[in-house]
Motif scaffolding. Structure first.
Motif, PDB file in Angstrom:
ATOM      1  N   SER A  83    -104.944  -6.535  67.276  1.00  0.00           N
ATOM      2  CA  SER A  83    -104.697  -5.405  68.162  1.00  0.00           C
ATOM      3  C   SER A  83    -104.488  -4.120  67.376  1.00  0.00           C
ATOM      4  CB  SER A  83    -103.479  -5.690  69.034  1.00  0.00           C
ATOM      5  OG  SER A  83    -102.317  -5.325  68.332  1.00  0.00           O
ATOM      6  N   VAL A  84    -104.816  -3.032  68.041  1.00  0.00           N
ATOM      7  CA  VAL A  84    -104.686  -1.713  67.422  1.00  0.00           C
ATOM      8  C   VAL A  84    -103.240  -1.467  67.005  1.00  0.00           C
ATOM      9  CG1 VAL A  84    -104.907   0.767  67.846  1.00  0.00           C
ATOM     10  CG2 VAL A  84    -106.648  -0.802  68.679  1.00  0.00           C
ATOM     11  N   ALA A  85    -102.287  -1.986  67.817  1.00  0.00           N
ATOM     12  CA  ALA A  85    -100.865  -1.782  67.514  1.00  0.00           C
ATOM     13  C   ALA A  85    -100.512  -2.327  66.136  1.00  0.00           C
ATOM     14  CB  ALA A  85    -100.013  -2.455  68.590  1.00  0.00           C
ATOM     15  N   VAL A  86    -101.054  -3.515  65.807  1.00  0.00           N
ATOM     16  CA  VAL A  86    -100.790  -4.102  64.486  1.00  0.00           C
ATOM     17  C   VAL A  86    -101.340  -3.209  63.378  1.00  0.00           C
ATOM     18  CG1 VAL A  86    -101.259  -6.069  62.983  1.00  0.00           C
ATOM     19  CG2 VAL A  86    -100.809  -6.446  65.415  1.00  0.00           C
ATOM     20  N   LEU A  87    -102.583  -2.745  63.597  1.00  0.00           N
ATOM     21  CA  LEU A  87    -103.213  -1.880  62.597  1.00  0.00           C
ATOM     22  C   LEU A  87    -102.411  -0.591  62.406  1.00  0.00           C
ATOM     23  CD1 LEU A  87    -106.917  -2.422  63.614  1.00  0.00           C
ATOM     24  CD2 LEU A  87    -105.901  -3.014  61.403  1.00  0.00           C
ATOM     25  N   ARG A  88    -101.851  -0.090  63.527  1.00  0.00           N
ATOM     26  CA  ARG A  88    -101.066   1.151  63.438  1.00  0.00           C
ATOM     27  C   ARG A  88     -99.841   0.943  62.560  1.00  0.00           C
ATOM     28  NH1 ARG A  88    -102.056   2.995  69.206  1.00  0.00           N
ATOM     29  NH2 ARG A  88    -103.873   4.329  68.894  1.00  0.00           N
ATOM     30  N   THR A  89     -99.184  -0.202  62.713  1.00  0.00           N
ATOM     31  CA  THR A  89     -97.991  -0.430  61.894  1.00  0.00           C
ATOM     32  C   THR A  89     -98.362  -0.562  60.414  1.00  0.00           C
ATOM     33  OG1 THR A  89     -98.161  -2.801  62.190  1.00  0.00           O
ATOM     34  CG2 THR A  89     -96.717  -1.637  63.710  1.00  0.00           C
ATOM     35  N   MET A  90     -99.583  -1.005  60.134  1.00  0.00           N
ATOM     36  CA  MET A  90    -100.008  -1.164  58.735  1.00  0.00           C
ATOM     37  C   MET A  90    -100.451   0.155  58.114  1.00  0.00           C
ATOM     38  SD  MET A  90    -102.266  -4.624  59.076  1.00  0.00           S
ATOM     39  CE  MET A  90    -102.530  -4.994  57.347  1.00  0.00           C
ATOM     40  N   SER A  91    -100.814   1.131  58.974  1.00  0.00           N
ATOM     41  CA  SER A  91    -101.443   2.338  58.449  1.00  0.00           C
ATOM     42  C   SER A  91    -100.421   3.406  58.072  1.00  0.00           C
ATOM     43  CB  SER A  91    -102.408   2.907  59.493  1.00  0.00           C
ATOM     44  OG  SER A  91    -102.884   4.154  59.058  1.00  0.00           O
ATOM     45  N   ALA A  92    -100.754   4.189  57.058  1.00  0.00           N
ATOM     46  CA  ALA A  92     -99.904   5.300  56.649  1.00  0.00           C
ATOM     47  C   ALA A  92    -100.019   6.445  57.652  1.00  0.00           C
ATOM     48  CB  ALA A  92    -100.304   5.787  55.255  1.00  0.00           C
TER      49      ALA A  92
END
Lengths: 376, 252
Positions: A322-331
């Motif tokens: 999910s995009v939410a997971v990617l958001r938490t990983m991104s700077a």
């Protein structure tokens, strides 16, 4: 006044034509020679020379009691030149640094000029009327003969620039190396500075001593934004100066009591502003766009790497994330959706269901290529 | 007696009333690679510049290949310190290298095809021919140094002066410069280099001049590059010196 009327005046109205031609010559000569001054880190020298010309103009008048432009220009030339020599002498023989010497010469000569001007204006006869116009220039007083004089002197200066092109380029870039090759660097230095004095003096009647330095510095500064070649920079400087001269003349002719000199300076300022913002390579907007593009490219790469990391943690690679997971990983969480769209365009990722993404085979390959590149 | 590339006698240079170089004698045979070493303010650059006639001496005499420099200009190449110019100047690498031919061209003549070919050839020798059309502001420090070396190479000189060519360059560039120096020597040229890294003096050079306002020593490295002379040149910094002394014994 409409444009076509303005253009026809430019060719058929005697006064406008004379003034425009004069402004064109002054803009071209000062733009071209100013480029050398700027590259030699002598931008302020032009300011000092033009201010220092004032006492020369007034003294020439007081001594000859003539207001012939040729006489006054000669006075300006001598004073400007003396000021330069004085400045060089001060830096060489005392501990005073170059910038201080510039300020010193500028204020001392200009102060002297103002004093002499006040004195001249108290003279009982009316011959001195108009001398104060040299402060801010008065283009309307240009006669055809003045323009011819400007043209001849300017052509001479530009001719010398062409003849000694190679030498001037060398002493501007690396004077010490030039000296080791046997070129008389000091003599060439004096010659180049003399040409700068000529360029300034040509413009005094039109633009005035206070604003003339703008015509030296501004065209060169604008030209430098567009090119990395000296020859092109000089030509562009001349072109910008000429365009500013002619357009300033035209604009000021459309309204009563709009002074030509300051309008010309405003025109060149607009050219400088435009060049600083929009020039390719060096312009601010250009740089901003390029760095934005670079950031996006890097962000897409980072999201690609994140998706790859997630894929490695799951048994089958088509598993969506999910995009939410990617958001938490991104700077930079806000950039994630845009980066995903970019990845989809390149065929590196696809949307499994709403806001759930996975890498394509090609995306996986690209991610491992990137990884390899980074570890190398 | 072998031919002398440089013959300096009683050279004294003063800035205001402070001596920068004092009564310096130096004699360099043809075909040597010579380092000039010494602490900051020792007058290394001043020595080179005065040999090149860029600084007027208060006293003394300089002969280059047996004659005064003004008669021998065409036989001498010069690499100034990299930081002495503005690298944001609007010009290309090839253009800067061609400047090395300006002296031979003389007045009024413009550089043409022959100069271009010579410049490309020199860029080849320093390994950056692919950068010929690059704007000089886009170069790294090492590349800038190579450009300056190429510019000196196109001078086609017998004797080269280089002011700190190893200053702030990476290891690859340093190797490339050393190889170039050795090639110049095998071609019978003489090279004088202002140098800072004492460790590498015995490895890179065969002749050394040690300078600290006065000339402390000048001669073949294996004879004059001694701890005693280094101590005299650099004053009391002994720890630093013993490290250099080790370098001299071949332990790198």
């Amino acid at each position: 006044m409409d444009i076509s009327q303005l253009l026809s005046d430019l060719f058929f109205d005697y006064t406008l034509r004379t003034v425009a031609l004069g402004a064109l010559i002054l803009g071209m000569v000062s733009g071209m020679l100013g480029a050398f001054a700027v590259l030699r880190k002598q931008s302020l020298l032009g300011d000092a020379i033009s201010h220092a010309a004032l006492p020369g103009i007034v003294l020439a008048f007081l001594l000859t009691r003539q207001r012939e432009p040729v006489v006054l220009i000669l006075g300006a030339l001598i004073a400007g030149w003396l000021a330069t020599l004085f400045m060089i002498a001060v830096t060489r023989t005392t501990r005073i640094k170059n910038d201080t010497a510039l300020g010193l010469v500028l204020s001392v000569f200009f102060g002297m000029g103002l004093m002499l001007l006040t004195f001249a204006q108290r003279l009982p006869d009316a011959t001195q009327a108009g001398l104060d116009k040299f402060l801010f220039g008065q283009a309307a007083t240009l006669l055809q003969s003045d323009v011819i004089t400007m043209g001849i002197i300017g052509a001479l200066a530009l001719g010398l620039l062409v003849v000694f092109w190679k030498e001037f380029k060398l002493i501007t870039f690396d004077p010490e190396f030039a000296a080791s090759l046997g070129f008389p660097v000091r003599g060439l230095d004096v010659l180049l500075t003399t040409l700068l004095v000529i360029a300034i003096v040509i413009g005094l009647q039109t633009v005035g001593v206070v604003l003339m330095s703008a015509m030296i510095v501004a065209p060169a500064a604008a030209a430098r934004q567009w090119t990395d070649r000296l020859s092109l920079m000089i030509l562009l400087g001349g072109l910008f100066g000429a365009v500013a001269g002619v357009s300033g003349t035209l604009i000021s002719s459309t309204a009563e009591r709009l002074p030509t000199g300051p309008v010309i300076v405003l025109c060149i300022s607009v050219i400088v502003l435009f060049s600083m913002l929009f020039a390719t390579n060096r312009g601010l907007v250009w740089n901003w766009l390029r760095s934005k593009q670079n950031r996006r490219k890097l962000r897409a790469r980072a999201v690609l790497a994140d998706l790859n990391t997630l894929a490695m943690q799951h048994p089958h690679e088509a598993h969506g994330h999910s995009v939410a997971v990617l958001r938490t990983m991104s700077a930079n969480p806000d950039g994630v959706s845009y980066a995903l769209k970019q990845l989809r365009e390149r065929g590196h990722a696809y949307e499994v269901s709403t806001d759930v993404w996975a890498l394509t085979d090609e995306g996986l390959a690209q991610a491992s290529r990137n990884q390899k590149e980074e570890t190398e | 007696m072998t031919e002398k590339a440089i013959e300096v006698t009683d050279l004294t240079i003063a800035y205001k009333d402070k001596p920068v170089l004092w009564d310096v004698d130096m004699s360099v045979p043809v075909g040597t690679l010579m380092a000039i070493v010494g602490p900051n303010g020792a007058g290394k650059t001043t020595l080179i510049k005065s040999i090149l006639g860029l600084i007027k001496p208060a006293a003394g005499q300089v002969l280059v290949l047996g004659k005064p420099y003004t008669q021998q200009r065409h036989l001498v190449g010069y690499v100034p310190q990299r930081g002495s110019v503005d690298w944001d100047f609007p010009t290309s690498v090839l253009d800067v290298v061609m400047m090395g031919r300006y002296g031979a061209l003389g007045w009024l003549k413009r550089p043409g095809g022959a100069e271009r070919a010579a410049a490309l050839d020199a860029l080849d020798k320093v390994g950056i021919r692919h950068l010929a059309d690059r704007q000089i502001s886009q170069l790294s420090g090492g590349q800038q140094q190579r450009v300056f070396l190429a510019r000196a190479l196109v001078q086609g000189a017998q004797l080269y002066f280089m002011d700190e060519p190893f200053q702030g360059v990476d290891a690859t560039t340093e190797r490339a410069i050393v190889t170039l120096l050795q090639e110049l020597r095998s071609a019978g040229k003489t090279v004088v280099v202002v140098h800072h890294d004492l460790q590498t003096v015995p490895e890179y050079f065969d002749w050394v001049t040690m300078l600290n306002v006065r000339r402390i020593a000048s001669g073949p490295v294996n004879e004059v590059f001694t701890e005693e002379n280094l101590r005299q040149t650099y004053g009391g910094k002994v720890a630093f010196l013993s490290a250099a002394g080790n370098g001299k014994n071949g332990k790198q």
